[in-house]
Structure formats: C-alpha cells, structure tokens
Design a protein around this motif. Structure first.
Motif, PDB file in Angstrom:
ATOM      1  N   LEU A   5      20.904  37.127  17.889  1.00 29.68           N
ATOM      2  CA  LEU A   5      21.784  38.293  17.793  1.00 29.68           C
ATOM      3  C   LEU A   5      21.957  38.916  19.179  1.00 29.68           C
ATOM      4  O   LEU A   5      20.979  39.155  19.896  1.00 29.68           O
ATOM      5  CB  LEU A   5      21.181  39.308  16.826  1.00 29.68           C
ATOM      6  CG  LEU A   5      21.985  40.575  16.540  1.00 29.68           C
ATOM      7  CD1 LEU A   5      23.305  40.241  15.857  1.00 29.68           C
ATOM      8  CD2 LEU A   5      21.161  41.532  15.688  1.00 29.68           C
ATOM      9  N   ILE A   6      23.189  39.202  19.556  1.00 30.61           N
ATOM     10  CA  ILE A   6      23.513  39.805  20.853  1.00 30.61           C
ATOM     11  C   ILE A   6      24.176  41.152  20.595  1.00 30.61           C
ATOM     12  O   ILE A   6      25.275  41.213  20.039  1.00 30.61           O
ATOM     13  CB  ILE A   6      24.471  38.919  21.679  1.00 30.61           C
ATOM     14  CG1 ILE A   6      23.955  37.469  21.754  1.00 30.61           C
ATOM     15  CG2 ILE A   6      24.684  39.517  23.067  1.00 30.61           C
ATOM     16  CD1 ILE A   6      22.689  37.296  22.534  1.00 30.61           C
ATOM     17  N   THR A   7      23.530  42.251  21.009  1.00 30.07           N
ATOM     18  CA  THR A   7      24.107  43.561  20.712  1.00 30.07           C
ATOM     19  C   THR A   7      24.356  44.486  21.911  1.00 30.07           C
ATOM     20  O   THR A   7      25.029  45.500  21.741  1.00 30.07           O
ATOM     21  CB  THR A   7      23.231  44.308  19.695  1.00 30.07           C
ATOM     22  OG1 THR A   7      21.873  44.339  20.153  1.00 30.07           O
ATOM     23  CG2 THR A   7      23.286  43.633  18.339  1.00 30.07           C
ATOM     24  N   SER A  12      28.086  41.775  24.596  1.00 30.62           N
ATOM     25  CA  SER A  12      28.559  41.326  23.287  1.00 30.62           C
ATOM     26  C   SER A  12      30.022  40.906  23.253  1.00 30.62           C
ATOM     27  O   SER A  12      30.506  40.452  22.216  1.00 30.62           O
ATOM     28  CB  SER A  12      28.296  42.406  22.234  1.00 30.62           C
ATOM     29  OG  SER A  12      28.937  43.621  22.581  1.00 30.62           O
ATOM     30  N   LYS A  13      30.718  41.053  24.371  1.00 33.83           N
ATOM     31  CA  LYS A  13      32.070  40.477  24.433  1.00 33.83           C
ATOM     32  C   LYS A  13      32.007  38.995  24.765  1.00 33.83           C
ATOM     33  O   LYS A  13      33.008  38.292  24.688  1.00 33.83           O
ATOM     34  CB  LYS A  13      32.910  41.212  25.488  1.00 33.83           C
ATOM     35  CG  LYS A  13      33.298  42.627  25.083  1.00 33.83           C
ATOM     36  CD  LYS A  13      34.179  43.272  26.138  1.00 33.83           C
ATOM     37  CE  LYS A  13      34.591  44.672  25.727  1.00 33.83           C
ATOM     38  NZ  LYS A  13      35.457  45.338  26.755  1.00 33.83           N
ATOM     39  N   ALA A  30      25.337  35.425  17.710  1.00 32.41           N
ATOM     40  CA  ALA A  30      26.015  36.320  16.779  1.00 32.41           C
ATOM     41  C   ALA A  30      26.284  37.639  17.485  1.00 32.41           C
ATOM     42  O   ALA A  30      25.355  38.263  18.020  1.00 32.41           O
ATOM     43  CB  ALA A  30      25.149  36.550  15.542  1.00 32.41           C
ATOM     44  N   MET A  31      27.553  38.060  17.520  1.00 30.19           N
ATOM     45  CA  MET A  31      27.946  39.302  18.193  1.00 30.19           C
ATOM     46  C   MET A  31      28.744  40.142  17.211  1.00 30.19           C
ATOM     47  O   MET A  31      29.968  40.047  17.150  1.00 30.19           O
ATOM     48  CB  MET A  31      28.759  38.982  19.449  1.00 30.19           C
ATOM     49  CG  MET A  31      28.021  38.095  20.435  1.00 30.19           C
ATOM     50  SD  MET A  31      29.028  37.672  21.873  1.00 30.19           S
ATOM     51  CE  MET A  31      27.976  36.469  22.705  1.00 30.19           C
ATOM     52  N   PRO A  32      28.066  40.992  16.425  1.00 32.35           N
ATOM     53  CA  PRO A  32      28.747  41.701  15.342  1.00 32.35           C
ATOM     54  C   PRO A  32      29.671  42.832  15.779  1.00 32.35           C
ATOM     55  O   PRO A  32      30.533  43.246  15.012  1.00 32.35           O
ATOM     56  CB  PRO A  32      27.578  42.253  14.511  1.00 32.35           C
ATOM     57  CG  PRO A  32      26.459  42.380  15.484  1.00 32.35           C
ATOM     58  CD  PRO A  32      26.618  41.237  16.439  1.00 32.35           C
ATOM     59  N   ALA A  33      29.512  43.352  16.990  1.00 27.83           N
ATOM     60  CA  ALA A  33      30.341  44.469  17.448  1.00 27.83           C
ATOM     61  C   ALA A  33      30.704  44.266  18.911  1.00 27.83           C
ATOM     62  O   ALA A  33      30.155  44.924  19.799  1.00 27.83           O
ATOM     63  CB  ALA A  33      29.603  45.791  17.258  1.00 27.83           C
ATOM     64  N   ILE A  44      22.513  44.981   9.703  1.00 26.28           N
ATOM     65  CA  ILE A  44      21.951  44.423   8.469  1.00 26.28           C
ATOM     66  C   ILE A  44      22.690  43.159   8.055  1.00 26.28           C
ATOM     67  O   ILE A  44      22.093  42.186   7.598  1.00 26.28           O
ATOM     68  CB  ILE A  44      21.976  45.478   7.345  1.00 26.28           C
ATOM     69  CG1 ILE A  44      20.959  46.586   7.655  1.00 26.28           C
ATOM     70  CG2 ILE A  44      21.696  44.853   5.987  1.00 26.28           C
ATOM     71  CD1 ILE A  44      21.025  47.773   6.722  1.00 26.28           C
ATOM     72  N   ALA A  45      24.004  43.150   8.256  1.00 23.41           N
ATOM     73  CA  ALA A  45      24.800  41.979   7.884  1.00 23.41           C
ATOM     74  C   ALA A  45      24.562  40.808   8.829  1.00 23.41           C
ATOM     75  O   ALA A  45      24.621  39.643   8.418  1.00 23.41           O
ATOM     76  CB  ALA A  45      26.278  42.355   7.874  1.00 23.41           C
ATOM     77  N   ALA A  46      24.258  41.105  10.104  1.00 22.85           N
ATOM     78  CA  ALA A  46      24.164  40.039  11.105  1.00 22.85           C
ATOM     79  C   ALA A  46      22.767  39.453  11.262  1.00 22.85           C
ATOM     80  O   ALA A  46      22.609  38.312  11.693  1.00 22.85           O
ATOM     81  CB  ALA A  46      24.645  40.562  12.459  1.00 22.85           C
ATOM     82  N   LEU A  47      21.733  40.216  10.940  1.00 21.92           N
ATOM     83  CA  LEU A  47      20.362  39.795  11.236  1.00 21.92           C
ATOM     84  C   LEU A  47      19.811  38.635  10.406  1.00 21.92           C
ATOM     85  O   LEU A  47      19.032  37.837  10.932  1.00 21.92           O
ATOM     86  CB  LEU A  47      19.408  40.987  11.102  1.00 21.92           C
ATOM     87  CG  LEU A  47      19.061  41.703  12.412  1.00 21.92           C
ATOM     88  CD1 LEU A  47      18.235  42.943  12.127  1.00 21.92           C
ATOM     89  CD2 LEU A  47      18.324  40.782  13.365  1.00 21.92           C
ATOM     90  N   PRO A  48      20.146  38.515   9.129  1.00 18.45           N
ATOM     91  CA  PRO A  48      19.550  37.421   8.356  1.00 18.45           C
ATOM     92  C   PRO A  48      19.767  36.060   9.020  1.00 18.45           C
ATOM     93  O   PRO A  48      20.882  35.729   9.425  1.00 18.45           O
ATOM     94  CB  PRO A  48      20.272  37.503   7.009  1.00 18.45           C
ATOM     95  CG  PRO A  48      20.626  38.946   6.882  1.00 18.45           C
ATOM     96  CD  PRO A  48      20.985  39.386   8.273  1.00 18.45           C
TER      97      PRO A  48
END
Length: 311
Positions: A5-7, A12-13, A30-33, A44-48
């Motif tokens: 996960l990259i936040t 994150s771009k 994974a870059m959710p935002a 929560i959606a990206a971590l699993p």
C-alpha cells in the motif's frame, strides 16, 4: 503477487523511481488516493491482502488495522508516528520502520524561515503593503537574538546549528538528547522553563507529552518575554490554542508561525485567522531533497523488513 500500500501524497501519484524498486522485487502497488490523503474508508478497502505499507501522515485508526489481514511492516516516509495506533501495531506483531532524520534539513530550514519572518514581521508588512499601506515595525536581527529550541532531535539540532551559524545565542531543551548533540560556545542546555522564557523566539521540535496535554500552557505563555515569536513545525497539540489566542491579543506573543494542524486541511478558526499568525501547509519536509531522502530510506526499510520476514 503480494501487494504494498502506498499512501504518502508525494508518492501516490506513482512514477517515483524508488517505487520501481518495489515492483522489481515482485510487489504490486496499491494507491487508493492518488495525490491525496486517504480517508478511513479508503484505507480499509485497500489494506486487505497487503503485506507492506509505505505510509504517510494519514490518520490511522485501530479499525483500519483490523482490515490488515496480511500486513507485516509499516514503513513511514518520515519520522513522526503520532498518526499511528502504536499499541495496536505492536499487538498485531506488525513491524514499524521510520525514515529517521531524512527530512531534518527541510523542516529546520522552514523553522528558520518562519523565525526570521516573525522577527522581521515579513508577512504583516507584506499584507499591509498589498492594502496600499506603508507598515514599518522595527525588527530584530538573529545575531542579537536568543532562540529557544524545544527538542534536540535531528530537526531541532539542525535548526540550532543554523541559528548559531547566523550569530544567535541558542538555548536547547531535551531531556533525552545526548550531551554532545550540539556543541558551541553560544549554545546552552537548559530546562524547559529557561528555554521558553527571556528569549526572542521559540521553535518547537518535540513529540506530544504522553498525557496528551499541551506543552505550551497558559502559564508558560504568560511567562514568556513580551513579543516572543513562537514557531511550531512539530505538532499542533503542543500549544494550548485558547491561551495562545489570548497571548497574541495581548502582545505577549508577537507572531505564531505554524506548519502543523490538528486536521489537514484545517477548518477556519479565530486562531488561524488572527493577523499575527503565519500559516504554511505542512511543507516542512516537502522539498525535493527531503522527499527524495525519505522515500529512498522508506523503500529500503520496507524491502529489508519484508526480506528478513520472508526468512
């Protein structure tokens, strides 16, 4: 393929060369935002399924960690961990790594710039001239100033040296820093009260107290010399906001310059709208060099932890 996960907003771009090292090691990203701070729902959606997390300053709740079913390591691309639930991380056996000291120069330089802005009333003068006025208030030079620095970690020690190089006298407070942290004829290690009383400017570089209460209380503000400049590039909660507002109104504090806020971006408030307050948008470590150093270290920390965990 295992995921990371990259936040951090600066990463994150996508496209940073250091992130390619993660992909070359066989991880998907994974870059959710992209370019923004992800909220709780996005995390929560990206971590699993994620085994690693390259983390920024986003607030992380225990509820977020409940979704981390495979997470083995969190690697901060900075030093601060106030945004993380440390006990929950430890209880889950998740390793926590920090990119210590990598943004020290960037934050210290901003703290110096804000100190100078306060001592010379630069923002106040600029705003007056934009209104067609001709404001003139006598300033103070660094070579004649005494600066109090609260916290002598990498950032505070770097700022101390910058101030000393400009001819200032520096008083430093840190109950934990090595005695040799800063050595100079114009530098003195003192207790907290001496660091913040009888000085021209104070710069905060300390963690929050364990009890969560402000370090700069109404009593400590009242004990400061008249027209003190107060700079905060550490944590908003270090200062009692209500007492500070009163100190600004009375002139006890001539300028409050801050790069940190309880929430980001902050909501409007009487304090943040005060004419003697100088605001920057958490840009202390947001320089080309600091971001690069932090990113390279954070990625290296992440890969090292995952490699050791695999064995």
């Amino acid at each position: 393929m295992e995921r990371i996960l990259i936040t951090p907003r600066s990463l994150s771009k996508g496209g940073h060369p250091a992130l390619a090292l993660l992909e070359a090691a066989g991880y998907s990203l994974a870059m959710p935002a992209p370019g923004a701070i992800p909220d709780e729902a996005a995390l929560i959606a990206a971590l699993p399924g994620c085994v690693g997390w390259l983390a920024g300053v986003e607030p992380v709740s225990e509820r977020v960690l409940e979704a981390a079913d495979r997470l083995r390591v969190i690697s901060r691309n900075g030093t601060g961990v106030d945004n993380l639930p440390l006990r929950a991380i430890e209880d889950r056996g998740i390793e926590l790594r920090r990119a210590e000291g990598t943004n020290a120069r960037g934050v210290a330089e901003l703290a110096l710039a804000l100190t100078l802005a306060g001592l010379r009333q630069i923002v106040w003068t600029h705003e007056g001239m934009r209104k067609g006025e001709w404001p003139r208030q006598i300033g103070r030079e660094m070579c004649e100033a005494t600066i109090g620095i609260v916290g002598l970690g990498a950032i505070g020690a770097t700022l101390a040296q910058l101030c000393l190089d400009l001819g200032a006298k520096v008083r430093g407070y840190d109950p934990f820093a090595n005695a040799e942290r800063v050595v100079h004829s114009n530098f003195t290690r003192v207790d907290l009260e001496e660091a913040i009383t009888g000085v021209d400017a104070i710069s905060l570089h300390a963690p929050m107290p364990e009890d969560g209460r402000p370090l700069i209380t109404a009593a400590r503000l009242a004990a400061m010399a008249p027209a003190t400049v107060l700079v905060n590039t550490a944590r908003a909660g270090l200062v009692d906001a209500g007492a500070l507002l009163a100190a600004l109104d009375s002139g006890r504090v001539a300028c409050y310059a801050t790069d940190v806020f309880e929430t980001e971006p902050p909501a409007p408030s009487p304090l943040l709208g005060h004419p003697k307050v100088v605001l920057t948008s958490h840009i202390g470590g947001f320089t080309d060099a600091s971001v690069e150093r932090s990113t390279v270290r954070a990625v290296a920390n992440l890969l090292d932890a995952l490699a050791r965990d695999a064995h």
